[in-house]
Design an enzyme around this catalytic site. Structure first.
Site, PDB file in Angstrom:
ATOM      1  N   THR A  67       1.626  -4.619   4.221  1.00 34.94           N
ATOM      2  CA  THR A  67       1.425  -4.578   5.654  1.00 34.94           C
ATOM      3  C   THR A  67       1.011  -6.258   5.914  1.00 34.94           C
ATOM      4  O   THR A  67       1.173  -6.705   6.854  1.00 34.94           O
ATOM      5  CB  THR A  67       0.809  -3.737   6.391  1.00 34.94           C
ATOM      6  OG1 THR A  67      -0.682  -3.657   5.835  1.00 34.94           O
ATOM      7  CG2 THR A  67       1.237  -2.463   6.326  1.00 34.94           C
ATOM      8  N   ASP A  68       0.311  -6.624   4.838  1.00 34.77           N
ATOM      9  CA  ASP A  68      -0.629  -7.780   5.117  1.00 34.77           C
ATOM     10  C   ASP A  68       0.281  -9.246   5.742  1.00 34.77           C
ATOM     11  O   ASP A  68       0.130  -9.977   6.541  1.00 34.77           O
ATOM     12  CB  ASP A  68      -1.083  -8.360   3.891  1.00 34.77           C
ATOM     13  CG  ASP A  68      -2.389  -7.421   3.600  1.00 34.77           C
ATOM     14  OD1 ASP A  68      -2.756  -6.483   4.197  1.00 34.77           O
ATOM     15  OD2 ASP A  68      -3.246  -7.772   2.440  1.00 34.77           O
ATOM     16  N   LYS A  73       0.198  -8.121  12.955  1.00 39.57           N
ATOM     17  CA  LYS A  73      -0.780  -7.025  12.296  1.00 39.57           C
ATOM     18  C   LYS A  73      -2.240  -7.462  13.101  1.00 39.57           C
ATOM     19  O   LYS A  73      -2.646  -8.560  13.092  1.00 39.57           O
ATOM     20  CB  LYS A  73      -0.884  -7.062  10.743  1.00 39.57           C
ATOM     21  CG  LYS A  73      -1.842  -6.092  10.136  1.00 39.57           C
ATOM     22  CD  LYS A  73      -1.836  -6.236   8.797  1.00 39.57           C
ATOM     23  CE  LYS A  73      -2.892  -5.029   8.110  1.00 39.57           C
ATOM     24  NZ  LYS A  73      -3.083  -4.989   6.655  1.00 39.57           N
ATOM     25  N   SER A 123       1.352  -7.583  -0.826  1.00 38.64           N
ATOM     26  CA  SER A 123       2.187  -8.459  -0.090  1.00 38.64           C
ATOM     27  C   SER A 123       1.059  -9.651   0.193  1.00 38.64           C
ATOM     28  O   SER A 123       1.945 -10.744   0.705  1.00 38.64           O
ATOM     29  CB  SER A 123       2.748  -7.865   1.378  1.00 38.64           C
ATOM     30  OG  SER A 123       1.821  -7.782   2.277  1.00 38.64           O
ATOM     31  N   GLN A 124      -0.024  -9.558  -0.266  1.00 33.62           N
ATOM     32  CA  GLN A 124      -0.851 -10.964  -0.314  1.00 33.62           C
ATOM     33  C   GLN A 124      -0.334 -11.867  -1.372  1.00 33.62           C
ATOM     34  O   GLN A 124      -0.425 -13.210  -1.163  1.00 33.62           O
ATOM     35  CB  GLN A 124      -2.357 -10.483  -0.602  1.00 33.62           C
ATOM     36  CG  GLN A 124      -2.649  -9.791  -1.586  1.00 33.62           C
ATOM     37  CD  GLN A 124      -2.622  -8.364  -1.391  1.00 33.62           C
ATOM     38  OE1 GLN A 124      -1.669  -7.857  -0.863  1.00 33.62           O
ATOM     39  NE2 GLN A 124      -3.670  -7.708  -1.846  1.00 33.62           N
ATOM     40  N   TYR A 146      -8.386   0.864  -3.648  1.00 33.24           N
ATOM     41  CA  TYR A 146      -7.011   1.020  -4.274  1.00 33.24           C
ATOM     42  C   TYR A 146      -6.347  -0.025  -4.722  1.00 33.24           C
ATOM     43  O   TYR A 146      -6.798  -1.007  -4.443  1.00 33.24           O
ATOM     44  CB  TYR A 146      -6.106   1.970  -3.233  1.00 33.24           C
ATOM     45  CG  TYR A 146      -5.692   0.913  -1.969  1.00 33.24           C
ATOM     46  CD1 TYR A 146      -6.409   0.671  -0.914  1.00 33.24           C
ATOM     47  CD2 TYR A 146      -4.387   0.603  -2.201  1.00 33.24           C
ATOM     48  CE1 TYR A 146      -6.122  -0.198  -0.045  1.00 33.24           C
ATOM     49  CE2 TYR A 146      -3.873  -0.442  -1.156  1.00 33.24           C
ATOM     50  CZ  TYR A 146      -4.514  -0.504  -0.166  1.00 33.24           C
ATOM     51  OH  TYR A 146      -4.112  -1.535   1.041  1.00 33.24           O
ATOM     52  N   GLU A 179      -2.426 -30.213  26.734  1.00 29.80           N
ATOM     53  CA  GLU A 179      -3.376 -31.267  26.353  1.00 29.80           C
ATOM     54  C   GLU A 179      -3.072 -32.349  25.457  1.00 29.80           C
ATOM     55  O   GLU A 179      -3.660 -33.253  25.017  1.00 29.80           O
ATOM     56  CB  GLU A 179      -4.726 -30.620  25.975  1.00 29.80           C
ATOM     57  CG  GLU A 179      -5.352 -30.054  27.248  1.00 29.80           C
ATOM     58  CD  GLU A 179      -6.909 -29.300  26.697  1.00 29.80           C
ATOM     59  OE1 GLU A 179      -7.789 -30.047  26.511  1.00 29.80           O
ATOM     60  OE2 GLU A 179      -7.104 -28.028  26.627  1.00 29.80           O
ATOM     61  N   THR A 231       0.896  -1.085   0.169  1.00 30.06           N
ATOM     62  CA  THR A 231      -0.014   0.130   0.007  1.00 30.06           C
ATOM     63  C   THR A 231       0.740   1.139  -0.018  1.00 30.06           C
ATOM     64  O   THR A 231       0.578   2.218  -0.423  1.00 30.06           O
ATOM     65  CB  THR A 231      -0.854  -0.015   1.211  1.00 30.06           C
ATOM     66  OG1 THR A 231      -1.712  -1.251   1.053  1.00 30.06           O
ATOM     67  CG2 THR A 231      -1.769   1.096   1.307  1.00 30.06           C
TER      68      THR A 231
HETATM   69  N1  ASP Z   1      -2.800  -5.378   0.789  1.00 32.54           N
HETATM   70  C1  ASP Z   1      -1.913  -4.730   1.216  1.00 32.54           C
HETATM   71  C2  ASP Z   1      -0.401  -5.284   1.022  1.00 32.54           C
HETATM   72  O1  ASP Z   1      -0.071  -5.983   1.785  1.00 32.54           O
HETATM   73  C3  ASP Z   1      -1.983  -3.946   2.354  1.00 32.54           C
HETATM   74  C4  ASP Z   1      -0.844  -2.879   2.971  1.00 32.54           C
HETATM   75  O2  ASP Z   1       0.274  -2.897   2.290  1.00 32.54           O
HETATM   76  O3  ASP Z   1      -1.398  -2.157   3.765  1.00 32.54           O
HETATM   77  O4  ASP Z   1       0.332  -5.059   0.082  1.00 32.54           O
END
Ligand code: ASP
Length: 349
Positions: free
Chosen positions: A112-113, A185, A79-80, A46, A306, A33
């Site tokens: 961030t993902d 996250k 980053s997904q 976006y 367990e 992002t």
């Molecule tokens: N989907 C985005 C990514 O991980 C989200 C982000 O960067 O905040 O590339």
């Protein structure tokens, strides 16, 4: 005599220049992002990974005050879509920059993902005590109050700081420094999304300076035994999610596909539904390493609680969440298939 004076003057000048030379920091851009563009500055619609490294650097004209900055684009993805191949390339490139090209630190811009996963992978595979800092953003580059430029500025401030040397890979988000093992996250859309687990943040950036609050005590980077140089792929490890009345189909699918390991994101202290348990026991007997972790956001998955891990030769993930347990298991399997040794890695790293 004249020659000696000239030589002395030159030596003096060179020492002076190197004393005042700014640290050389390389920014490796991977997308996310922070490089995203939205249809309008107020829209949440976006696409990640749209603008390149040069635009990211130009958006923060204050960077040259901190360091001698240069950048390169490794990939430009959300980053997904991060994967093992990019991780191997990234680790190799960082090792080159720090150990052969003599850079003082590296900043990686990243979505961030899966930032926590990349940070932990690098924490185990970078062979240097120099700072490696990941930064991203929750708002795209053209949003009102985009958080990317400040995060990038802070990340470079961390990368030039002696306080960030020898502490492993860090994430720098929202003025905070978080260590690669603990960072998670926690919020899908807020800027204040990253947390450092029970031990909290490791430091913060204020006025362009890093202030450390604590030091991670797990093994990492220059003390890690994991070496991915020369590897073209990593062992295959999948994650199976736990829930009431869980279907055994996903774990069967991984086992039938010949995966090398399976991490169970179990319920509570790494427990899982009886049908899944039966398949896990068989998979382990067939040489597929099972690691028990938990879908709970906090707390360890304890050894022999367990579930009698020693009896089944399962490994307990201890402080690692499923996605980080997967990374450690992949790296562990590059060295051994002995469940006791793998459990030791989970204690150390
Ligand atoms: N989907 C985005 C990514 O991980 C989200 C982000 O960067 O905040 O590339």
């Amino acid at each position: 005599m004249k020659r000696i004076i000239c030589l002395l003057a030159a030596a003096f000048l060179l020492t002076g220049i190197s004393l005042y030379a700014k640290p050389r920091i390389r920014i490796i851009a991977t997308g996310g992002t922070i490089a995203g563009v939205s249809t309008s500055p107020v829209s949440t619609a976006y696409s990640a990974g749209q603008v390149g490294i040069q635009s990211l650097i130009e958006a923060v004209p204050q960077l040259p005050l901190l360091a001698d900055i240069s950048g390169e684009q490794l990939v430009n993805i959300g980053s997904q879509d991060m994967n093992d191949a990019v991780w191997l390339k990234l680790a190799g490139r960082i090792n080159e920059l720090l150990n052969e090209e003599d850079y003082d630190g590296v900043v990686v811009t990243h979505g961030t993902d899966t930032m926590e996963e990349t940070a932990y992978f690098l924490n185990l595979t970078v062979k240097s005590d120099k700072p490696v800092i990941l930064a991203g953003s929750m708002r795209p580059s053209n949003a009102i109050s985009a958080d990317g430029p400040a995060n990038l500025y802070n990340a470079v401030a961390a990368a030039v700081s002696p306080a960030c040397r020898g502490v492993g890979v860090l994430c720098c988000m929202n003025n905070q420094l978080l260590d690669a093992k603990a960072v998670i996250k926690t919020h899908t859309i807020d800027c204040d999304t990253f947390e450092g687990g029970p031990s909290g943040i490791i430091g913060y950036i204020y006025n362009g300076e890093a202030h450390m609050l604590q030091t991670p005590n797990n093994r990492h980077t220059f003390r890690s035994v994991f070496d991915v140089s020369g590897l073209e792929k990593l062992p295959e490890v999948g994650i199976v999610y736990g829930y009431a009345n869980a279907s055994a189909l996903p774990i069967k699918a991984f086992a039938d596909a010949g995966f090398d390991g399976i991490v169970l994101a179990g319920v509570g202290d790494g427990n899982f539904y009886k049908d899944v348990f039966d398949v896990a026991v068989k998979a382990q007997e067939n040489g597929i390493q099972i690691v028990r972790s938990s879908r709970c956001p906090t707390g360890p998955t304890c050894l022999n609680s367990e579930v009698d891990d020693e009896k089944y030769h399962f490994v307990a993930s201890l402080d690692l969440n499923p996605q980080k347990a997967r990374i450690l298991l992949m790296l562990a399997l590059t060295r051994t298939h002995d469940w006791r040794e793998i459990q030791e890695y989970f204690k150390e790293y």
